[in-house]
Design an enzyme around this catalytic site. Structure first.
Site, short mmCIF file in Angstrom:
data_model
loop_
_atom_site.label_atom_id
_atom_site.label_comp_id
_atom_site.label_asym_id
_atom_site.label_seq_id
_atom_site.Cartn_x
_atom_site.Cartn_y
_atom_site.Cartn_z
N GLU A 162 16.86 7.15 -23.52
CA GLU A 162 15.75 6.89 -22.57
C GLU A 162 14.41 7.21 -23.25
OE1 GLU A 162 16.57 8.24 -18.58
OE2 GLU A 162 14.43 8.35 -18.14
N LYS A 209 19.17 14.77 -12.04
CA LYS A 209 19.40 13.78 -13.11
C LYS A 209 18.32 13.96 -14.18
CE LYS A 209 19.05 9.64 -15.24
NZ LYS A 209 17.99 9.21 -16.17
N ASP A 233 30.34 19.06 -25.22
CA ASP A 233 30.99 18.13 -24.28
C ASP A 233 30.08 17.91 -23.07
OD1 ASP A 233 32.56 16.96 -22.32
OD2 ASP A 233 34.33 18.17 -22.73
N HIS A 290 6.43 6.32 -18.31
CA HIS A 290 7.68 5.62 -18.61
C HIS A 290 7.43 4.28 -19.26
CE1 HIS A 290 11.58 6.93 -16.48
NE2 HIS A 290 10.98 7.95 -17.03
#
Ligand code: MEV
Length: 423
Positions: free
Chosen positions: A85, A265, A281, A378
């Site tokens: 991202e 998130k 992991d 963004h």
């Protein structure tokens, strides 16, 4: 024609690729070319990656970025991040620099124990089971002696074994609920091996073992990271207003699950990127984090904020089961490099660094959301992706990037500008 194949894993890598191209891509040569383009020229290094999983046919690149200027408990860090991202590393770097002049991040490990369970069915008298468990308890430890020997040398091992009655939820269901300390290793293999050895020792004609497995829910393996400063030191035109809106944004994520999931998130954007870069992991981390976010029966924010007596305080509390030895951490050359870059952290140090990366990412997101809005930053970062998609040349990229320096980036605006230049 059926596409089902037997013995696929036994084919050579070339044969697997040929089968794939023939069966699913009409034998297009570009498919083979693309897969091979990502093979490492160093055969030994490629072999190492081939061996990580079954049926490797190529490698999948992800950008490896670094975010400098993190100050954590008075030490300077550059944090490696693997993420696709566009804005994540930029946001981490900006926020790291920002807090470096406001006292830095403070982090502390709260606890480090992990859980594993032997799940079994038993239909007999509970008293008899309890007696059997108490008689066998020391043998359960003995059964794992060869596995725990090295871990004990490092100060870890099995801390406790309890018999748990779960009949109220499922008829005849019991557990051996085992607590572990795994020091600098994530400990999944260690825990699972111990549990299987215990289960073998514990089973009898009446005890029907269903499964033995670690839990990725680790509410006793948690870390806290925090930033704080005087409200007036937050900077900007109106720091009071900024602090107030920021706190409101966090409070919303504490009570509104729709928002909390997106809020968390954003935290995981930072966390997963470092988890991946260190060969840990990320699925285990994700599962554990979201379960922890629901521990009170409703999904909530993992970060919290107060603005009291003129002081802004923002913190995260999160479970992180991480390793700095074992697994891919030393096997994957880039994971090893990541750990070396952070001065060979212990698992506890890494917990603090990664919680900080999550907090920083959340700070960046909330700062943007409560001020300019998220799309401004963004889309600026995404601009290069759009230009690459359009096949812009280096010169065109430079011209368009300069043009958008003081303008809002949108996909259509970029396409328009690109077409205008090409004309
Ligand atoms: C995007 O990847 C993450 C954010 O949506 C997080 C948030 O909304 O807090 C920006």
């Amino acid at each position: 024609m059926s596409k089902i194949i037997s013995g696929f894993s036994k084919l050579t890598k070339e044969e697997k690729i040929d089968w794939l191209a023939k069966t699913y891509f009409n034998n297009q040569p570009e498919i083979i070319q693309t897969l091979k383009q990502y093979w490492n020229v160093d055969n030994k290094l490629q072999q190492l990656h081939d061996d990580f999983i079954e049926n490797t046919v190529s490698n999948f690149y992800m950008p490896y970025g670094i975010a400098p200027n993190f100050v954590i408990n008075g030490h300077d860090y550059v944090i490696p991040m693997v993420v696709e991202e566009s804005s994540v590393v930029a946001a981490a770097s900006l926020v790291a620099k920002y807090w470096s002049t406001r006292g830095g991040f403070k982090a502390e490990v709260i606890s480090t124990t992990k859980i594993g369970q032997v799940h079994f069915m038993y239909a007999g008298d509970k008293k008899d089971l309890e007696t059997y468990f108490n008689q066998r308890k020391s043998e359960l430890y003995t059964a794992t002696a060869s596995i725990t020997k090295n871990m004990e040398k490092r100060g870890g091992g099995i801390l406790d074994i309890q018999l748990v009655d779960k009949n109220d939820k499922l008829a005849n269901y019991y557990q051996l609920h085992v607590t572990f300390e795994t020091k600098d290793s994530m400990g999944a293999n260690f825990i699972n091996s111990c549990l299987e050895a215990m289960a073998n020792q514990f089973r009898n004609d009446e005890i029907d073992i269903v499964m033995s497995i670690l839990s990725n829910y680790v509410p006793e393996c948690t870390v806290r990271a925090e930033v704080s400063c005087k409200v007036e030191d937050l900077g900007g035109k109106n720091p009071q207003k900024f602090a107030q809106k920021f706190e409101q944004a966090v409070k919303i994520a504490e009570i509104e699950p729709y928002r909390a999931v997106t809020h968390n998130k954003g935290i995981m954007n930072g966390i997963d990127a470092v988890v991946l870069a260190t060969g840990n992991d990320f699925r285990a981390i994700e599962a554990g984090a979201h379960a922890y976010a629901s521990k009170e029966g409703q999904y909530k924010s993992l970060t919290h904020c107060t603005v009291k007596d003129g002081v802004f305080k923002f913190w995260i509390e999160i479970p992180l089961a991480l390793g700095t030895v074992g697994g891919l951490t030393s096997l994957h050359p880039m994971a090893k490099l990541s750990l070396d870059m952070m001065q060979k952290p212990s698992a506890r140090d890494l917990m603090q660094i990664i919680a900080t990366a999550g907090l920083a990412q959340n700070f960046a997101a909330l700062r943007a959301l409560t001020t300019k809005g998220i799309q401004h930053g963004h889309m600026k970062m995404h601009l290069q992706n759009i230009l690459n998609q359009l096949g812009a040349s280096i010169k065109e990229k430079e011209e368009i990037t300069t043009y958008f320096e003081n303008k809002t980036v949108s996909h259509s605006a970029v396409v328009d500008k690109f077409n205008e230049i090409r004309k």
